[in-house]
Motif scaffolding. Sequence first.
Motif, short mmCIF file in Angstrom:
data_model
loop_
_atom_site.label_atom_id
_atom_site.label_comp_id
_atom_site.label_asym_id
_atom_site.label_seq_id
_atom_site.Cartn_x
_atom_site.Cartn_y
_atom_site.Cartn_z
N THR A 112 1.11 -1.64 0.06
CA THR A 112 -0.34 -0.23 0.32
C THR A 112 0.80 1.28 0.04
O THR A 112 0.21 2.03 -1.13
CB THR A 112 -1.06 0.26 1.66
N ALA A 113 1.80 1.04 1.05
CA ALA A 113 2.79 2.78 0.75
C ALA A 113 3.76 2.52 -0.19
O ALA A 113 3.86 3.40 -0.72
CB ALA A 113 3.90 2.64 1.89
N VAL A 114 4.39 1.78 -1.31
CA VAL A 114 4.91 1.64 -2.26
C VAL A 114 3.82 2.16 -3.79
O VAL A 114 4.21 3.06 -4.23
CB VAL A 114 5.22 0.44 -2.98
N THR A 115 2.78 1.17 -3.35
CA THR A 115 1.81 1.81 -4.84
C THR A 115 0.98 2.95 -4.46
O THR A 115 1.15 4.50 -4.84
CB THR A 115 0.69 1.22 -5.13
N ARG A 116 1.30 3.60 -3.22
CA ARG A 116 0.62 5.40 -3.21
C ARG A 116 1.65 6.43 -3.61
O ARG A 116 1.63 7.86 -3.45
CB ARG A 116 0.41 5.64 -1.81
N ARG A 117 3.21 5.59 -3.29
CA ARG A 117 4.03 6.55 -3.83
C ARG A 117 4.71 6.44 -5.51
O ARG A 117 5.03 7.72 -5.78
CB ARG A 117 5.63 6.45 -2.76
N ALA A 118 4.26 5.30 -5.91
CA ALA A 118 4.82 5.02 -7.20
C ALA A 118 3.89 4.85 -7.94
O ALA A 118 2.61 4.54 -8.18
CB ALA A 118 5.30 3.07 -7.15
N ASP A 119 3.60 6.17 -8.97
CA ASP A 119 2.70 6.77 -9.86
C ASP A 119 2.65 5.47 -10.76
O ASP A 119 4.27 5.25 -11.25
CB ASP A 119 3.22 7.95 -10.71
N GLY A 120 1.26 5.39 -11.41
CA GLY A 120 1.41 4.16 -12.40
C GLY A 120 1.55 2.91 -12.19
O GLY A 120 1.14 2.08 -12.48
N VAL A 121 1.40 2.58 -10.51
CA VAL A 121 1.56 1.25 -9.73
C VAL A 121 0.36 0.84 -9.77
O VAL A 121 -0.15 1.30 -7.75
CB VAL A 121 3.02 0.86 -9.82
N VAL A 122 -0.05 -0.95 -9.83
CA VAL A 122 -1.03 -1.00 -9.09
C VAL A 122 -1.34 -2.42 -8.24
O VAL A 122 -0.48 -2.83 -9.20
CB VAL A 122 -2.55 -1.00 -10.41
N ALA A 123 -1.26 -2.54 -7.37
CA ALA A 123 -1.35 -4.04 -7.29
C ALA A 123 -1.45 -5.17 -7.20
O ALA A 123 -3.23 -4.32 -6.84
CB ALA A 123 -1.09 -3.66 -5.06
N VAL A 124 -1.71 -6.13 -7.29
CA VAL A 124 -2.57 -7.16 -7.21
C VAL A 124 -2.41 -8.49 -6.74
O VAL A 124 -1.24 -8.72 -6.97
CB VAL A 124 -2.69 -7.68 -9.39
N ARG A 125 -2.83 -9.08 -5.96
CA ARG A 125 -2.63 -10.45 -5.03
C ARG A 125 -2.38 -11.37 -6.13
O ARG A 125 -2.93 -11.42 -6.91
CB ARG A 125 -3.87 -10.49 -3.68
N TRP A 126 -0.87 -12.06 -5.40
CA TRP A 126 -0.92 -13.39 -6.04
C TRP A 126 -1.57 -14.33 -6.38
O TRP A 126 -1.52 -14.71 -7.27
CB TRP A 126 0.06 -13.99 -5.91
N ASP A 127 -2.66 -14.43 -5.82
CA ASP A 127 -3.91 -15.51 -5.91
C ASP A 127 -5.20 -15.12 -6.75
O ASP A 127 -5.70 -15.65 -6.45
CB ASP A 127 -3.90 -16.15 -3.78
N ALA A 128 -5.17 -14.23 -6.60
CA ALA A 128 -5.86 -13.75 -7.93
C ALA A 128 -6.16 -14.55 -8.80
O ALA A 128 -5.11 -14.27 -9.51
CB ALA A 128 -5.87 -12.39 -8.32
N ASP A 129 -7.62 -15.31 -9.66
CA ASP A 129 -7.42 -15.91 -10.43
C ASP A 129 -6.76 -15.61 -11.55
O ASP A 129 -6.08 -16.43 -12.41
CB ASP A 129 -9.78 -16.06 -10.53
N PRO A 130 -6.92 -13.79 -12.16
CA PRO A 130 -6.52 -13.16 -13.11
C PRO A 130 -4.67 -13.38 -13.66
O PRO A 130 -4.38 -13.80 -14.49
CB PRO A 130 -7.11 -12.14 -13.08
N ILE A 131 -4.15 -13.45 -12.10
CA ILE A 131 -3.28 -12.87 -11.97
C ILE A 131 -2.33 -14.86 -12.02
O ILE A 131 -1.53 -15.35 -12.54
CB ILE A 131 -2.66 -13.41 -10.82
N GLN A 132 -3.22 -15.48 -11.56
CA GLN A 132 -2.59 -17.39 -11.93
C GLN A 132 -2.77 -17.74 -13.52
O GLN A 132 -1.67 -18.67 -13.80
CB GLN A 132 -3.90 -17.67 -10.86
N ALA A 133 -3.91 -17.14 -14.00
CA ALA A 133 -4.03 -17.62 -15.66
C ALA A 133 -2.51 -16.73 -16.36
O ALA A 133 -2.23 -17.14 -16.95
CB ALA A 133 -5.02 -16.84 -15.57
N PHE A 134 -2.25 -15.75 -15.93
CA PHE A 134 -0.82 -15.00 -16.24
C PHE A 134 0.03 -15.92 -16.25
O PHE A 134 0.76 -15.54 -17.25
CB PHE A 134 -1.11 -13.85 -15.33
N LEU A 135 -0.11 -16.19 -15.02
CA LEU A 135 1.51 -16.91 -15.02
C LEU A 135 1.64 -17.93 -15.64
O LEU A 135 2.61 -17.94 -15.79
CB LEU A 135 1.78 -17.31 -12.80
N GLU A 136 0.62 -18.61 -16.08
CA GLU A 136 0.61 -20.20 -16.32
C GLU A 136 1.21 -19.46 -18.19
O GLU A 136 1.99 -20.38 -18.03
CB GLU A 136 -1.10 -20.94 -16.02
N ALA A 137 0.28 -18.77 -18.23
CA ALA A 137 0.50 -18.42 -19.53
C ALA A 137 2.09 -18.37 -19.86
O ALA A 137 2.66 -18.03 -20.32
CB ALA A 137 -0.19 -17.32 -20.52
#
Length: 142
Positions: free
Chosen positions: A20-45
């Motif tokens: 949270t602290a990092v993404t508030r200070r770094a413009d254009g960066v959004v955090a996404v949890r590793w266990d999110a289904d779309p991330i799992q599909a991304f990692l697999e691909a």
Amino acid sequence: MKQSLLVYDGSNSLFRVAVTAVTRRADGVVAVRWDADPIQAFLEAQFDGRPFAFILIEDDSVHVGAETVGQVLSRLGLADPLVSGLKRSYAAWGASVGRLLHGRTVADIDGTFPLSAEAAAHLTELRQVREIPVQEASAEEP
């Protein structure tokens, strides 16, 4: 520059606060949890598997492990010697810290990789994320 995605372990409250602290200070960066289904599909691909790792998806590159640490800290404007030292620390201690804080070993993968076409197809949905689910906590969290 497209929206960058910082993939992190959201099951640990310490890491949710840090990200949270990092993404508030770094413009254009959004955090996404590793266990999110779309991330799992991304990692697999992207990796033909689901490596448990700290990842930054930036434009057409995928940074993993110590390289993610370096990219994020550089975006925060930290001095190069400090960034280099923290990257070395992550490389040396990341696996141990992963077992201690995450309860699992961080994948033995590090570096910057070109974004595969198959993985890029999963990014539209991911780049629509607007906030970190800080209040969410895993039922398994101690």
